[in-house]
Design an enzyme around this catalytic site. Structure first.
Site, PDB file in Angstrom:
ATOM      1  N   ASP A   1       0.938  -1.142   0.073  1.00 41.97           N
ATOM      2  CA  ASP A   1      -0.157   0.026  -0.090  1.00 41.97           C
ATOM      3  C   ASP A   1       0.873   1.185   0.060  1.00 41.97           C
ATOM      4  O   ASP A   1       2.074   1.280   0.912  1.00 41.97           O
ATOM      5  CB  ASP A   1      -0.909  -0.039   1.279  1.00 41.97           C
ATOM      6  CG  ASP A   1      -1.950   1.183   1.451  1.00 41.97           C
ATOM      7  OD1 ASP A   1      -2.699   1.029   0.403  1.00 41.97           O
ATOM      8  OD2 ASP A   1      -1.642   2.042   2.102  1.00 41.97           O
TER       9      ASP A   1
ATOM     10  N   GLU B   1       1.715  -0.509  -4.901  1.00 39.65           N
ATOM     11  CA  GLU B   1       0.826   0.778  -5.275  1.00 39.65           C
ATOM     12  C   GLU B   1       1.623   1.832  -5.567  1.00 39.65           C
ATOM     13  O   GLU B   1       2.059   2.605  -4.439  1.00 39.65           O
ATOM     14  CB  GLU B   1      -0.466   1.015  -4.161  1.00 39.65           C
ATOM     15  CG  GLU B   1      -1.424   2.133  -4.765  1.00 39.65           C
ATOM     16  CD  GLU B   1      -2.063   2.365  -3.644  1.00 39.65           C
ATOM     17  OE1 GLU B   1      -3.368   2.919  -3.920  1.00 39.65           O
ATOM     18  OE2 GLU B   1      -1.393   2.865  -2.332  1.00 39.65           O
TER      19      GLU B   1
HETATM   20  C1  GLC Z   1      -3.937   3.331  -0.551  1.00 42.00           C
HETATM   21  C2  GLC Z   1      -5.530   2.355  -0.502  1.00 42.00           C
HETATM   22  C3  GLC Z   1      -6.574   3.318   0.026  1.00 42.00           C
HETATM   23  C4  GLC Z   1      -6.173   3.753   1.453  1.00 42.00           C
HETATM   24  C5  GLC Z   1      -4.695   4.416   1.249  1.00 42.00           C
HETATM   25  C6  GLC Z   1      -4.319   4.927   2.766  1.00 42.00           C
HETATM   26  O1  GLC Z   1      -4.261   4.179  -1.347  1.00 42.00           O
HETATM   27  O2  GLC Z   1      -5.649   1.834  -1.697  1.00 42.00           O
HETATM   28  O3  GLC Z   1      -7.768   2.535   0.020  1.00 42.00           O
HETATM   29  O4  GLC Z   1      -7.306   4.580   1.830  1.00 42.00           O
HETATM   30  O5  GLC Z   1      -3.871   3.653   0.765  1.00 42.00           O
HETATM   31  O6  GLC Z   1      -4.085   3.484   3.214  1.00 42.00           O
END
Ligand code: GLC
Length: 558
Positions: free
Chosen positions: A222, A278
């Protein structure tokens, strides 16, 4: 465990070194909204285990589960209080282990979500940091700083939280006095770790081993590009916008050493374990650095996700995606929706199809058009070289639920933006499985609590049950596309090159190898199909000679 993994691996023998992830179809399970096994109105691990047959029948290679850890839910579960356990609302650690084992038996790999940028304010480390004093080792694992102003009443800098408001919250010290501030790039319940502290590195390596020991095949990382902060914590030239402080915490050079450490741990496990980031970065070369052979295996393609329904722009994204991945030897990924963005049936049904960050609730919407385009988009996406992600419910053609009452919205984005941003609840509505009334089989039939977010009555026509035997349904299309993608030789390896074919500017046409092509008509008029081609699969009925507007076909070249 070994024999189950071997079952999964048996399918991947054509791939070098079992690199299943290079062109896998990965299904995203947002656990809270997938299926409720115990009747409390919230999806859980029992629900996922009960539906593994559905996922196998759909034809996916892997599932990625959003965070399942104990969490006070200040950030939708991305606020983790214990990285080595399961939230009771979802089940138990034993159930998670059973889920991994059963998924493997079904030929499905399991990717879990790990959040290294921040934890929950309830995490024991943060609790002990609160109880400790300024300058203590407990506080050094986070970003605690004195405030500015005469009495420290102003935040240490002007950084803004991604959910709105300042990125700092002031704590009350043990003596009852207002004290230091701590950094949270997201909600106040999500304090940022300080990755200059070796204890943070050691902790996450141990968490990785914990889950890989339990059979996890992959880790979705994440917010992967914002872990390292410039310790000066300087003000941005402006709070938001291009001159903001983002550069002080996004894609700092030191971050790569973290993922090299993680890769060394991952590579020590057998059976093709993977790291998936991500990562949202505008610079493609900087993005690709994370995918060097000793870092992550793969990362989400946000450019494709954000791309408008426009032939020129799509072609541009496809070209630059492939060009960026090529030098590092990593496979591309293709994503249409996820739990953070407006569902693409809705996005594609608006005149402005570039709609990811700015939700357009209330703007004119043509759901039939959006659905037609979404059907074409799945043929495009699944014909591209690389891995594809399917967000739960997109195979049912679900749309964004935009008319939720304000008092039902749960996403902190809604509250933190002072109700300006409606937040992400609309793409997180519990799935409809069967029957004519809510909860549509999401929860067990008798005595269940209402789903945690209400489902629209119109979804009675969108249930799995309603679509399963309807050849024209979105579900049947996804099943057919996934099945053909598995057996079509041109799509078996992401290394089969993509060659653009000559076409009108509002049509995308490309070959993969000598015998397979994909054609997508983004205009509103029918276009002729090539004469030397037979239709293998189309997103709408065709006469075999022309392709209607907003439609796509897979073709056998003869
Ligand atoms: C990422 C996740 C999202 C979350 C954020 C903070 O972007 O996909 O859902 O709110 O991280 O952890």
């Amino acid at each position: 465990m070994t024999s189950q993994l071997q079952t999964v691996q048996a399918r991947d023998q054509h791939l070098p070194r079992g690199e299943w992830w290079r062109q896998a179809a990965i299904y995203q399970v947002y656990v809270r909204s997938f299926a409720d096994g115990n009747g409390d109105g919230v999806g859980d691990l029992r629900g996922v285990r009960d539906r593994l047959d559905y996922l196998r029948g759909l034809g996916v290679d892997a599932i990625w589960l959003n965070p399942w850890y104990p969490s006070p839910m200040a950030g939708g579960g991305y606020d983790i209080a214990d990285y080595r356990d399961i939230d009771p609302v979802f089940g138990t650690l034993a159930e998670a282990e059973a889920l991994i084992t059963e998924a493997h038996t079904s030929g499905i790999r399991v990717i879990i979500d790990i959040v290294p940028n921040h934890c929950s304010a309830e995490h024991p480390w943060f609790q002990s940091a609160l109880a400790a004093t300024p300058g203590s080792p407990e506080r050094a694992r986070f970003w605690f700083r004195p405030g500015r102003g005469r009495d420290g009443e102003l935040p240490p800098n002007n950084w803004i939280s991604r959910f709105g408001g300042p990125a700092w919250t002031r704590v009350t010290e043990a003596n009852g006095q207002p004290g230091e501030w701590y950094l949270h790039l997201f909600a106040p319940g999500q304090p940022d770790f300080n990755w200059t502290d070796p204890a943070v590195h050691a902790e996450f390596l141990d968490v990785l081993r914990f889950w890989m020991d339990r059979g996890a095949d992959g880790i979705r990382i994440d917010s992967a590009a914002i872990l390292v902060k410039d310790p000066a914590l300087a003000d941005g030239a402006e709070p938001v916008g291009p001159g903001s402080a983002e550069k002080y915490y996004t894609d700092r050079d030191g971050i790569h050493e973290i993922y090299r450490e993680w890769r060394r741990v991952t590579d020590a496990y057998p059976g093709g374990r993977v790291l998936i980031g991500e990562i949202r970065l505008p610079d493609h070369e900087r993005f690709a650095r994370y995918l060097r052979p000793d870092e992550m295996h793969s990362a989400f393609n946000f450019d494709f996700l954000r791309c408008p329904w426009d032939a020129h722009e799509l072609r541009d994204v496809i070209d630059h995606t492939l060009a960026a991945h090529d030098p590092v030897g990593a496979p591309a990924t293709w994503v249409l929706s996820n739990h953070d963005v407006t569902r693409h049936v809705t996005r594609y049904g608006r005149s402005d199809t570039f709609d990811v960050g700015d939700r357009q609730h209330g703007a004119a919407l043509d759901l039939d058009l959006g659905t037609r385009r979404a059907r074409a988009a799945v043929l495009l996406t699944m014909a591209l070289p690389g891995a594809v992600y399917i967000y739960q419910g997109e195979e049912l053609g679900l749309w964004e639920v935009e008319d939720l009452a304000d008092d039902l919205r749960q996403d902190p984005m809604f509250v933190r933006s002072s109700h300006v941003d409606p937040g992400r609840d609309g793409c997180r509505i519990p799935l409809p499985w069967s029957g004519g009334e809510p909860p549509f089989g999401f929860s067990p039939a008798a005595g269940a609590d209402a789903p945690w977010l209400p489902q629209p009555q119109e979804w009675s026509r969108y249930t799995v049950e309603a679509q399963a035997y309807d050849e024209g349904s979105m579900l049947s299309l996804y099943r057919a596309v996934l099945q053909l993608r598995r057996v079509e030789p041109a799509l078996a390896s992401e290394r089969t090159p993509l060659d653009w074919l000559h076409a009108r500017p509002d049509v995308l046409a490309f070959a993969r190898g000598d015998a397979f092509a994909c054609m997508v008509n983004l205009s509103t008029e029918p276009v002729a199909l090539p004469e030397c081609a037979a239709v293998l699969l189309a997103s709408c009925p065709t006469d075999g000679r022309s392709l209607p507007g907003d439609a796509a076909a897979w073709l056998r070249l003869t």
